[in-house]
Design an enzyme around this catalytic site. Sequence first.
Site, mmCIF file in Angstrom:
data_model
loop_
_atom_site.group_PDB
_atom_site.id
_atom_site.type_symbol
_atom_site.label_atom_id
_atom_site.label_comp_id
_atom_site.label_asym_id
_atom_site.label_seq_id
_atom_site.Cartn_x
_atom_site.Cartn_y
_atom_site.Cartn_z
ATOM 1 N N LYS A 180 67.879 57.902 35.285
ATOM 2 C CA LYS A 180 66.944 57.785 33.985
ATOM 3 C C LYS A 180 67.277 58.909 33.190
ATOM 4 C CE LYS A 180 64.502 54.815 32.565
ATOM 5 N NZ LYS A 180 63.469 54.207 32.144
ATOM 6 N N SER A 197 29.126 75.785 16.595
ATOM 7 C CA SER A 197 30.683 75.539 16.245
ATOM 8 C C SER A 197 31.440 76.491 16.766
ATOM 9 C CB SER A 197 30.496 75.225 14.671
ATOM 10 O OG SER A 197 30.032 76.213 14.088
ATOM 11 N N LYS A 224 36.322 70.243 10.926
ATOM 12 C CA LYS A 224 37.063 71.345 11.808
ATOM 13 C C LYS A 224 38.091 71.056 12.874
ATOM 14 C CE LYS A 224 34.372 74.826 9.890
ATOM 15 N NZ LYS A 224 33.235 73.791 9.489
ATOM 16 N N GLN A 280 30.521 70.155 9.153
ATOM 17 C CA GLN A 280 30.922 71.093 10.184
ATOM 18 C C GLN A 280 32.005 70.151 11.326
ATOM 19 O OE1 GLN A 280 28.398 73.841 12.568
ATOM 20 N NE2 GLN A 280 28.596 72.568 14.357
ATOM 21 N N TYR A 306 25.880 71.084 0.398
ATOM 22 C CA TYR A 306 26.307 71.335 1.723
ATOM 23 C C TYR A 306 25.369 70.278 2.829
ATOM 24 C CZ TYR A 306 27.301 72.987 6.464
ATOM 25 O OH TYR A 306 27.575 73.241 7.668
ATOM 26 N N GLU A 358 59.444 60.149 21.709
ATOM 27 C CA GLU A 358 58.310 58.896 22.031
ATOM 28 C C GLU A 358 56.990 59.830 21.808
ATOM 29 O OE1 GLU A 358 58.929 57.415 26.072
ATOM 30 O OE2 GLU A 358 61.035 56.526 25.568
ATOM 31 N N HIS A 379 66.125 44.491 8.620
ATOM 32 C CA HIS A 379 65.595 43.594 9.729
ATOM 33 C C HIS A 379 66.115 44.132 11.049
ATOM 34 C CE1 HIS A 379 64.352 40.924 6.545
ATOM 35 N NE2 HIS A 379 65.467 41.072 5.807
ATOM 36 N N ASN A 422 65.350 60.098 29.786
ATOM 37 C CA ASN A 422 64.388 59.241 28.624
ATOM 38 C C ASN A 422 64.152 60.201 27.531
ATOM 39 O OD1 ASN A 422 63.997 57.271 30.664
ATOM 40 N ND2 ASN A 422 62.169 58.343 31.816
ATOM 41 N N ASN A 451 27.337 78.884 3.898
ATOM 42 C CA ASN A 451 27.810 77.539 3.083
ATOM 43 C C ASN A 451 28.911 77.965 2.299
ATOM 44 O OD1 ASN A 451 25.600 76.403 3.982
ATOM 45 N ND2 ASN A 451 24.699 76.106 2.295
ATOM 46 N N SER A 486 63.136 60.638 35.681
ATOM 47 C CA SER A 486 62.089 59.685 36.224
ATOM 48 C C SER A 486 62.112 60.097 37.774
ATOM 49 C CB SER A 486 62.609 58.272 36.274
ATOM 50 O OG SER A 486 61.847 57.260 37.314
HETATM 51 N N1 ARG Z 1 29.077 75.976 11.137
HETATM 52 C C1 ARG Z 1 28.818 75.628 10.009
HETATM 53 C C2 ARG Z 1 29.844 74.636 9.435
HETATM 54 O O1 ARG Z 1 31.108 74.751 10.128
HETATM 55 C C3 ARG Z 1 28.591 76.814 8.743
HETATM 56 C C4 ARG Z 1 27.870 76.658 7.789
HETATM 57 C C5 ARG Z 1 26.253 76.543 8.368
HETATM 58 N N2 ARG Z 1 25.501 76.423 7.102
HETATM 59 C C6 ARG Z 1 24.432 75.901 7.215
HETATM 60 N N3 ARG Z 1 23.583 75.662 6.267
HETATM 61 N N4 ARG Z 1 23.944 75.424 8.452
HETATM 62 O O2 ARG Z 1 29.656 74.028 8.454
#
Ligand code: ARG
Length: 459
Positions: free
Chosen positions: A283, A23, A325, A322, A317, A290, A156, A285, A110, A277
């Site tokens: 134009k 990650s 994010k 993960q 967990y 938008e 409307h 725009n 965790n 454009s």
């Molecule tokens: N990269 C993991 C996440 O974003 C971190 C936690 C990892 N924990 C584990 N037990 N593998 O969730």
Amino acid sequence: MAQLWGGRFTKETDQLVYNFNASISFDKKFYEQDIRGSIAHVTMLARQEILTEDEKTAIIEGLNGIKSDVEDGTLEITDKYEDIHSFVEANLIDRIGEPGKKLHTGRSRNDQVALDMKLYTRDEILEVDALLKELLRVILDTMKMHTEDYMPGFTHLQKAQPITLAHHMGAYFEMFKRDRSRLIDIHARMNTCPLGSGALAGTTYPLDRNYTAQLLGFDGPTLNSMDGVSDRDYLIEFLSAMSTIMMHLSRFSEEIIIWNSNEYRFVEIDDAYSTGSSIMPQKKNPDIAELVRGKTGRVYGALMSLLTTMKGIPLAYNKDMQEDKEFVFDAIDTTKGCLALFTGMLKTMKYNKANMEASAKNGFTNATDAADYLVKHGVAFRDAHGIVGQLVLYCIDKNIALDDMSLEEYKAISSVFDEDIYEAISMKTCVDTRKTIGAPSKEAMDKVIALHEKYMIVE
Ligand code: ARG
């Protein structure tokens, strides 16, 4: 491959598995929060005599060194590491040796990742809030300048009754003000510290969770360690609040696009916020409006994504989490970008008051008031409605407004009409007589604007 584990493994991780699992490419975004959390953790560990003062000092110096090296570019966060936690810990050990190996005492990734994500989003909630406040400032300034500039109010998308530009803007003030209060609610509800939850069942070390919570600016520790490591509700709430902000921005953008069209010409978006454009030289725009409207879909997508990810996860967990994010980061960056650009566009937009007023006048927005005039002269409302309907039909045929009819023409349809009809259906009268709080008259709007000014000082 640099991992924090491996003792119980007899084989290297398959490279594809490693890549799939990693990650670092996105959680490097919260290196600062990870370091901040670690500093609080070791400060507490030393206070509880789990680490010595010397170990604490060495670790904190090492962590601060990593932070400044990352910031000045001498240390690069590369995908050699599985995640940001591994990066920081491995670099700490490289830097300070043995004491670095004690950083993770009484902690799991965790509770660490739960903390980092909370610290990151907690700051971002406040940043989104600050951008909303800037937008409210521009809206309020616009309101103050246009309490007597008439325009049609629509239902409307058909012209309905006259309002003022201030009144129309005031509707958006309410929406973005509610958006701010949602963010503040979320901030208050999420502000508890998961650090010390361990992997899921707390730890056997005598951690002082109140102390770490206090060091990191939380109201207190989370009260269940299983929930502490697996709660992502606050992210869902934040995504929901951002989706609502985007929905409001999108509605506003849609109106600006319509108002800026060749047919309406109520507003002109500044050149700095318009694009041309490649083929049609004439134009100009409204691309920014938008794009804001379009990007709303991304933020909704993030909300649906996380709701779906979370729905089948057993306690506590699981690695699914993960996935919280990238979408959240994208939604935050998108919402902040849209808010900033939209505010700039609104601030520089020009209003074509003459066109707005003419549109209100030519759209029979004063027809209700003409009917009310008859009612005030003794005609039953249903009959008055019918009579004004005939007037409208007559005007459509002649391509004129109610205000343009002669008194003879009025009298030919109903003898009740008199000279004072013109005054009764003028834009000014139509708006000025709507005085109840929340209505468009200058009198009512001035009261609301005063309340908003107070709000801007206090909140
Ligand atoms: N990269 C993991 C996440 O974003 C971190 C936690 C990892 N924990 C584990 N037990 N593998 O969730």
